[in-house]
Design an enzyme around this catalytic site. Sequence first.
Site, PDB file in Angstrom:
ATOM      1  N   ASP A 248     -13.592   6.175  -0.447  1.00  0.00           N
ATOM      2  CA  ASP A 248     -12.496   6.189   0.525  1.00  0.00           C
ATOM      3  C   ASP A 248     -11.710   7.488   0.467  1.00  0.00           C
ATOM      4  O   ASP A 248     -11.226   7.968   1.491  1.00  0.00           O
ATOM      5  CB  ASP A 248     -11.575   4.992   0.278  1.00  0.00           C
ATOM      6  CG  ASP A 248     -10.562   4.805   1.396  1.00  0.00           C
ATOM      7  OD1 ASP A 248     -10.972   4.869   2.569  1.00  0.00           O
ATOM      8  OD2 ASP A 248      -9.374   4.593   1.106  1.00  0.00           O
ATOM      9  N   ASP A 249     -11.571   8.067  -0.728  1.00  0.00           N
ATOM     10  CA  ASP A 249     -10.829   9.328  -0.852  1.00  0.00           C
ATOM     11  C   ASP A 249     -11.512  10.451  -0.084  1.00  0.00           C
ATOM     12  O   ASP A 249     -10.846  11.339   0.459  1.00  0.00           O
ATOM     13  CB  ASP A 249     -10.700   9.725  -2.321  1.00  0.00           C
ATOM     14  CG  ASP A 249      -9.958   8.680  -3.137  1.00  0.00           C
ATOM     15  OD1 ASP A 249      -8.912   8.220  -2.676  1.00  0.00           O
ATOM     16  OD2 ASP A 249     -10.446   8.320  -4.230  1.00  0.00           O
TER      17      ASP A 249
ATOM     18  N   GLU B 243     -13.468   4.656  -6.331  1.00  0.00           N
ATOM     19  CA  GLU B 243     -12.040   4.861  -6.127  1.00  0.00           C
ATOM     20  C   GLU B 243     -11.456   5.687  -7.269  1.00  0.00           C
ATOM     21  O   GLU B 243     -11.631   5.355  -8.446  1.00  0.00           O
ATOM     22  CB  GLU B 243     -11.327   3.498  -6.053  1.00  0.00           C
ATOM     23  CG  GLU B 243      -9.861   3.578  -5.685  1.00  0.00           C
ATOM     24  CD  GLU B 243      -9.628   3.931  -4.233  1.00  0.00           C
ATOM     25  OE1 GLU B 243      -8.517   4.383  -3.912  1.00  0.00           O
ATOM     26  OE2 GLU B 243     -10.545   3.761  -3.407  1.00  0.00           O
TER      27      GLU B 243
ATOM     28  N   LYS C 253      -6.286  -1.842  -2.007  1.00  0.00           N
ATOM     29  CA  LYS C 253      -7.572  -1.783  -1.316  1.00  0.00           C
ATOM     30  C   LYS C 253      -8.125  -3.183  -1.054  1.00  0.00           C
ATOM     31  O   LYS C 253      -8.513  -3.520   0.066  1.00  0.00           O
ATOM     32  CB  LYS C 253      -8.592  -0.991  -2.140  1.00  0.00           C
ATOM     33  CG  LYS C 253      -8.225   0.462  -2.391  1.00  0.00           C
ATOM     34  CD  LYS C 253      -8.329   1.298  -1.138  1.00  0.00           C
ATOM     35  CE  LYS C 253      -8.026   2.759  -1.462  1.00  0.00           C
ATOM     36  NZ  LYS C 253      -8.003   3.612  -0.283  1.00  0.00           N
TER      37      LYS C 253
ATOM     38  N   ARG D 243      -8.535  10.000 -12.034  1.00  0.00           N
ATOM     39  CA  ARG D 243      -7.680  10.729 -11.088  1.00  0.00           C
ATOM     40  C   ARG D 243      -6.875   9.726 -10.291  1.00  0.00           C
ATOM     41  O   ARG D 243      -7.204   9.365  -9.173  1.00  0.00           O
ATOM     42  CB  ARG D 243      -8.533  11.584 -10.142  1.00  0.00           C
ATOM     43  CG  ARG D 243      -7.727  12.541  -9.276  1.00  0.00           C
ATOM     44  CD  ARG D 243      -8.560  13.081  -8.133  1.00  0.00           C
ATOM     45  NE  ARG D 243      -8.941  12.048  -7.189  1.00  0.00           N
ATOM     46  CZ  ARG D 243      -8.175  11.630  -6.184  1.00  0.00           C
ATOM     47  NH1 ARG D 243      -6.975  12.132  -5.998  1.00  0.00           N
ATOM     48  NH2 ARG D 243      -8.607  10.683  -5.362  1.00  0.00           N
TER      49      ARG D 243
ATOM     50  N   TYR E 209       0.869  -1.184   0.000  1.00  0.00           N
ATOM     51  CA  TYR E 209       0.000   0.000   0.000  1.00  0.00           C
ATOM     52  C   TYR E 209       0.900   1.227   0.000  1.00  0.00           C
ATOM     53  O   TYR E 209       1.949   1.223  -0.607  1.00  0.00           O
ATOM     54  CB  TYR E 209      -0.936  -0.082   1.222  1.00  0.00           C
ATOM     55  CG  TYR E 209      -2.155   0.806   1.161  1.00  0.00           C
ATOM     56  CD1 TYR E 209      -2.978   0.828   0.047  1.00  0.00           C
ATOM     57  CD2 TYR E 209      -2.495   1.616   2.247  1.00  0.00           C
ATOM     58  CE1 TYR E 209      -4.103   1.635  -0.002  1.00  0.00           C
ATOM     59  CE2 TYR E 209      -3.626   2.419   2.212  1.00  0.00           C
ATOM     60  CZ  TYR E 209      -4.421   2.427   1.084  1.00  0.00           C
ATOM     61  OH  TYR E 209      -5.537   3.230   1.037  1.00  0.00           O
TER      62      TYR E 209
ATOM     63  N   ASN F 212      -3.339   6.657   8.023  1.00  0.00           N
ATOM     64  CA  ASN F 212      -3.477   5.755   6.883  1.00  0.00           C
ATOM     65  C   ASN F 212      -4.923   5.271   6.784  1.00  0.00           C
ATOM     66  O   ASN F 212      -5.487   4.771   7.755  1.00  0.00           O
ATOM     67  CB  ASN F 212      -2.529   4.562   7.074  1.00  0.00           C
ATOM     68  CG  ASN F 212      -2.350   3.750   5.818  1.00  0.00           C
ATOM     69  OD1 ASN F 212      -3.305   3.511   5.079  1.00  0.00           O
ATOM     70  ND2 ASN F 212      -1.136   3.305   5.570  1.00  0.00           N
TER      71      ASN F 212
ATOM     72  N   ASN G  80       0.265  11.847  -0.203  1.00  0.00           N
ATOM     73  CA  ASN G  80       1.064  10.691  -0.583  1.00  0.00           C
ATOM     74  C   ASN G  80       1.477  10.811  -2.052  1.00  0.00           C
ATOM     75  O   ASN G  80       0.815  11.510  -2.823  1.00  0.00           O
ATOM     76  CB  ASN G  80       0.233   9.409  -0.410  1.00  0.00           C
ATOM     77  CG  ASN G  80      -0.036   9.099   1.040  1.00  0.00           C
ATOM     78  OD1 ASN G  80       0.852   9.178   1.869  1.00  0.00           O
ATOM     79  ND2 ASN G  80      -1.273   8.743   1.332  1.00  0.00           N
TER      80      ASN G  80
END
Length: 608
Positions: A322-323, A299, A227, A194, A141, A508, A464
């Site tokens: 999740d973003d 995602e 993921k 993206r 990850y 995280n 990140n």
Amino acid sequence: MESTLKGIRGSDAPCVLDLDDAATVAGGVEDTYGEDRATEEQLVTPWTVSVASGYNLLRDPRYNKGLAFTERERETHYLRGLLPPAIVSQELQERKIMNNIRQYQLPLQRYMALMDLQEGNERLFYKLLIDNVEELLPIVYTPTVGEACQKYGSIFSRPQGLYISLKEKGKILEVLKNWPERSIQVIVVTDGERILGLGDLGCQGWDSCGNFLTLPGRSSSICLLGKLSLYTALGGVRPSACLPITLDVGTNNEELLNDEFYIGLRQRRATGQEYTDFLQEFMTAVKQNYGEKVLIQFEDFANHNAFDLLARYGTTHLVFNDDIQGTASVVLAGLIAAQTLLGGSLADHTYLFLGAGEAGTGIAELIALEISRQTKAPIEECRKKIWLVDSKGLIVSTRKESLQHFKKPWAHEHKPLSNLLDAVNAIKPTVLIGTSGKGQTFTKDVVEAISSFNERPIILALSNPTSQSECTAEQAYTWSKGQAVFATGSPFDPVEYNGKIHVPGQANNAYIFPGFGLGVVMSGAIRVHDDMLLAASEALAQQVTEENFEKGLIYPPFSNIRKISAHIAASVAAKAYELGLASRRPRPKDLVKYAESCMYSPIYRNYR
């Protein structure tokens, strides 16, 4: 009752999985495929499950055990001569693989070795990841995911997910039915627009579990790989219940469109009504094929689509981004934990963000919701404690007409300011949060400024990969003279300053989304509610111990991640029951123990 998965030999000499033994080892409940079930209803009594024998068995990653097959299994299932004579335990296999992985100098080499293992022996891969999570998480990850996207190139490899393009418009339900697994609980879907900081990668915008999907000289996101692997390893959702999907609606990347090796549609991205209709057909087909309780995680969609998709389908489907939501939940957890370290409450702080995209505005909104819940104040009032800086400067009311809709709630009354340092000096925040995607933007002047009017400023550099972090741990601690409560999106080593060791936390998303997904699945939730995200944040914050706080940490160690995920899952499930969104009845008495019992176990099964 027996279910047969026919291989080269067909069903005349099947390899039979002993589920009684499996249940004893795992301590959990079994599903119809012989894996630990994550709360799927028991449709048949799974006394045994038959799979292919011989050569085909060794090529099936779900059932292959390599040299761990016993003498009896080798004799019964036609493996004689197909394996060397040595018989080793899963534990010895694990030690050998870890020793080999540690010999590699580059993280990318370790990543590739792990992916090879996943394609050959699924249970050993997950056991390795679970038992060595702190060491391997940065490999599978963040941050190696980003490095792999930027540096790694390879030819098209064996696909393990679904590709649904505009060519399938009107036939999406048929395409979904081509996937062999029927009991899907989590879908992670992207349109590749993206990808991290790499932009539009079209059909190359993802890499499914165990699969490289890149081209010579090209980069590709492997976010879905990370993921879905972590949904299983950290959250306990069984691998076969996870499905990665690429929606190919074209690409605006001219380099890809002109590349003879590009594997996607050679056209500009669909927009407007064409895009909307395609997504509508997809979402309708998913519900029709898999039911209302399948979790659909969006995602790496671009901002202009990500917020719209959540708003459009949040009331009709079980959806999660999740973003936006996962990042917000994990950051909020760190802020809640920090109040134990510093004293006071979230409402006592003033928040300043650098970055006003999906992550920044998502975090800001969840903070405002939590403050509103704690203080009973209107959400509009709580938002006034939160300020955002984007590429054009401080977001203020005079800019409101030109702002994207998701930025407008953060346009407060203030004179325009063009840069972060001016905003810090004017707003005087107690919390500085970076979601800009640009490295070294928390300069020495910025850190010294916020430290000058805060005894212990909270500084979160969340972008990140590591190279894009707003500042390093060493910079944050040195420039703040050891005052900062600091966490990042990527891992950093501990820092010694004035004789004291400071351990930076890592905000995280892997803390949240695996446990959140398990909680949704095990409760049979039909919708995601903001209160479920708040419950996940509070559950994570509660796992931070006094020993962690003494080191300056506002997150617990990943070594306990399965226990943490079980508590998060239990809290999410409890909130789903409280809100009337849970469909699985009756409610288990002990949700933590139930979550643990539902988790996939990578221990080898006995064959007879």
